[in-house]
Design a protein around this motif. Structure first.
Motif, PDB file in Angstrom:
ATOM      1  N   GLY A 179       0.846  -1.190   0.000  1.00 29.30           N
ATOM      2  CA  GLY A 179       0.000   0.000   0.000  1.00 29.30           C
ATOM      3  C   GLY A 179       0.871   1.226   0.000  1.00 29.30           C
ATOM      4  N   MET A 233      -3.566  -2.531  -0.782  1.00 29.77           N
ATOM      5  CA  MET A 233      -4.337  -1.470  -0.132  1.00 29.77           C
ATOM      6  C   MET A 233      -4.494  -0.215  -1.002  1.00 29.77           C
ATOM      7  N   ASN A 234      -3.691  -0.123  -2.074  1.00 25.42           N
ATOM      8  CA  ASN A 234      -3.903   0.998  -3.000  1.00 25.42           C
ATOM      9  C   ASN A 234      -3.672   0.543  -4.443  1.00 25.42           C
TER      10      ASN A 234
END
Lengths: 179, 356
Positions: free
Chosen positions: A9, A73-74
């Motif tokens: 992330g 997460m991203n």
């Protein structure tokens, strides 16, 4: 049996922390484990990832190009690592922040609106724990009870944070079970 | 005490405390700054001293001074920092004082990079500083062994009255693995009276201890160097440590590899086995003294066609491997020096052609 999980992330999302909790859980189960962070001249908000290798045998090479599983997460993390995940691996996608998909038919993709769930709990800071709960519930690499214990241990010095993190873990589990 | 999950850097700091070392002087540098961060908190808790020097040059001499007083002392740094400490290493070696230096190696030369490397092999085993001195060099392959080697390093430094260096790398410093620490503290060295300038009233001996490295008289300097050489020869007799892997049966190729990359080689050897190709490995745990005889014996086995030194440098340990093999078989080299650690598949690609 060896498995490798990539947690990825941006800096500040608590990526290294969920890797740490997961590694602790594996160790508590008596497994061999190695936690390898990405380290480099990073800046706040830059990319952050860590790899956790768990095995029943002593771990040889801790350097893994193709992890078994991914928790993204991203968006840049998903774009970068999804093509590397091994066939039949679990890919957790933080769908609150990632509008795209892994684009793989041979992996078990799990969409978790981690930031939205965390926001409903009161703070987006626990989005990482939501994702961890979803990942463990789906992959079953470590037992959920041990995971709960490890979350408690991790926040032992900040006791008031324990309930919200445990709740985040449960919410993640729920998403995985209902998906 | 059960297993704990710790970063290599933090475990190294804790191991030193467990070894009874309560003096740590350092200057921060990636990828080992966590040792200083950890000990800045831990040393005060155990009544020890954490001191950040103004530079690595100063830190080297702080170790010199503390060791001269009879204090158990250590530092950690990474490659460019060790270069700056190398002058002090030469002086400490000549003055015959025990001290432990940990080098969490990063890529070089110059400022290089901050990723894992083994490019300080020559610096650690052949010199770095000036003059005819040697360091006893230990090379761990993971966090648990780093702990064991730190705890081993202090008694060894005291036994030989010589600096001991632990050569790790950025990955060993940064990764977390489960570690176990022994509970007991290592007791004070029994030979401390031989060197410690601790004042005449607290010592058993009548003659003064002098900390010096200047010998203007040729005969005396010759004698001093011969004495040091005898000590280094004794290390070669008594301190060689290595681990053999898959060398019981026959094998076509012998890998010589140490530290983190040896683990990648171990995985490659396991993968070869499933393909029906046998490859053996000698993993030096001491880089000086070097396991010359073990390597020569291993390549002398019938069926062994070649040796290969696999290291994270542009070819340093390979010179010691060649020296050990003594022409028994061809010696090859494979390495990387940018910070990228090869995968088992890459190692297999390099080793396989040598078996034919």
């Amino acid at each position: 049996m060896q498995s490798e999980v990539m947690f990825a992330g941006f800096g500040g999302q608590g990526i290294l922390l969920i890797g740490d909790i997961f590694a602790h859980a594996a160790m508590e189960e008596g497994r061999e484990v190695a936690w390898i962070p990405s380290y480099g001249p990073e800046m706040r908000g830059g990319t952050a990832y860590c790899l956790v290798v768990t095995s029943d045998r002593p771990i040889g090479s801790p350097i893994i190009r193709n992890p078994m599983h991914l928790v993204a997460m991203n968006r840049p993390s998903l774009e970068k690592f999804a093509p590397m995940v091994k066939t039949n691996g679990v890919v957790v996608v933080n769908s609150s922040l990632i509008p795209i998909r892994a684009d793989r038919s041979d992996v078990d993709e799990l969409l978790v609106p981690a930031n939205d769930i965390a926001k409903d709990l009161g703070t987006t800071k626990v989005a990482n724990i939501v994702a961890l709960g979803a990942f463990v519930a789906r992959s079953k690499i470590v037992g959920f009870d041990i995971l709960r214990q490890c979350v408690k241990a991790m926040f032992a010095a900040k006791e008031k944070l324990i309930p919200i993190n445990l709740e985040a873990l449960e919410q993640g589990k729920k998403v995985a079970e209902e998906a | 005490m059960g297993k704990v999950l710790m970063k290599g850097n933090e475990a190294i700091g804790e191991a030193a405390i467990k070894a009874g070392c309560f003096n740590y002087f350092a200057y921060p540098i990636t990828p080992q700054s966590e040792v200083a961060e950890y000990l800045s908190r831990r040393m005060p808790e155990v009544g020890g001293v954490f001191l950040q020097g103004e530079s690595e040059v100063a830190v080297g001499y702080m170790l010199f001074g503390a060791a001269g007083c009879g204090a158990r002392v250590f530092t950690t740094s990474s490659s460019p920092g060790i270069s700056l400490m190398s002058e002090a290493l030469s002086y400490i070696s000549s003055a015959q004082l025990p001290a432990v230096f940990v080098n969490i190696v990063r890529g070089g030369p110059g400022l290089g990079g901050i990723l894992p490397s083994q490019a300080d092999y020559f610096q650690a085993t052949k010199g770095g500083g000036h003059g005819d001195y040697r360091l006893l060099v230990l090379a761990p392959d993971g966090v648990q062994e780093a702990v064991e080697m730190v705890m081993m390093a202090f008694p060894l430094a005291e036994k030989y009255r010589n600096p001991v260096m632990i050569l790790g790398d950025g990955l060993i410093g940064q990764m977390m693995e489960p570690v176990e620490f022994p509970d007991h503290l290592i007791s004070e060295p029994s030979n401390k009276d031989d060197w410690a300038t601790s004042g005449m009233d607290t010592r058993n001996r009548k003659d003064r201890n002098l900390v010096k490295s200047l010998f203007l008289n040729a005969e005396l300097l010759e004698e001093h160097n011969r004495f040091l050489k005898a000590k280094y020869d004794r290390m070669k007799q008594e301190e060689i440590r290595y681990e053999s892997y898959n060398t019981d049966g026959d094998y076509k190729v012998l890998i010589v590899s140490y530290g983190i990359i040896s683990r990648v080689c171990r995985t490659a050897i396991d993968m070869f086995k499933t393909e029906g190709l046998e490859v053996g490995m000698i993993r030096p745990q001491t880089l000086f003294p070097f396991p010359e005889n073990a390597i020569k014996e291993a390549v002398s086995k019938s069926g062994c066609k070649a040796a290969i030194s696999i290291e994270l440098s542009m070819g340093q340990m390979v010179e010691d491997v060649e020296r050990s093999v003594q022409g028994v078989c061809p010696v090859h080299w494979y390495g990387k020096a940018g910070g990228d650690v090869p995968t088992p598949e890459e190692i297999m690609g390099v080793v396989k052609p040598l078996s034919k």
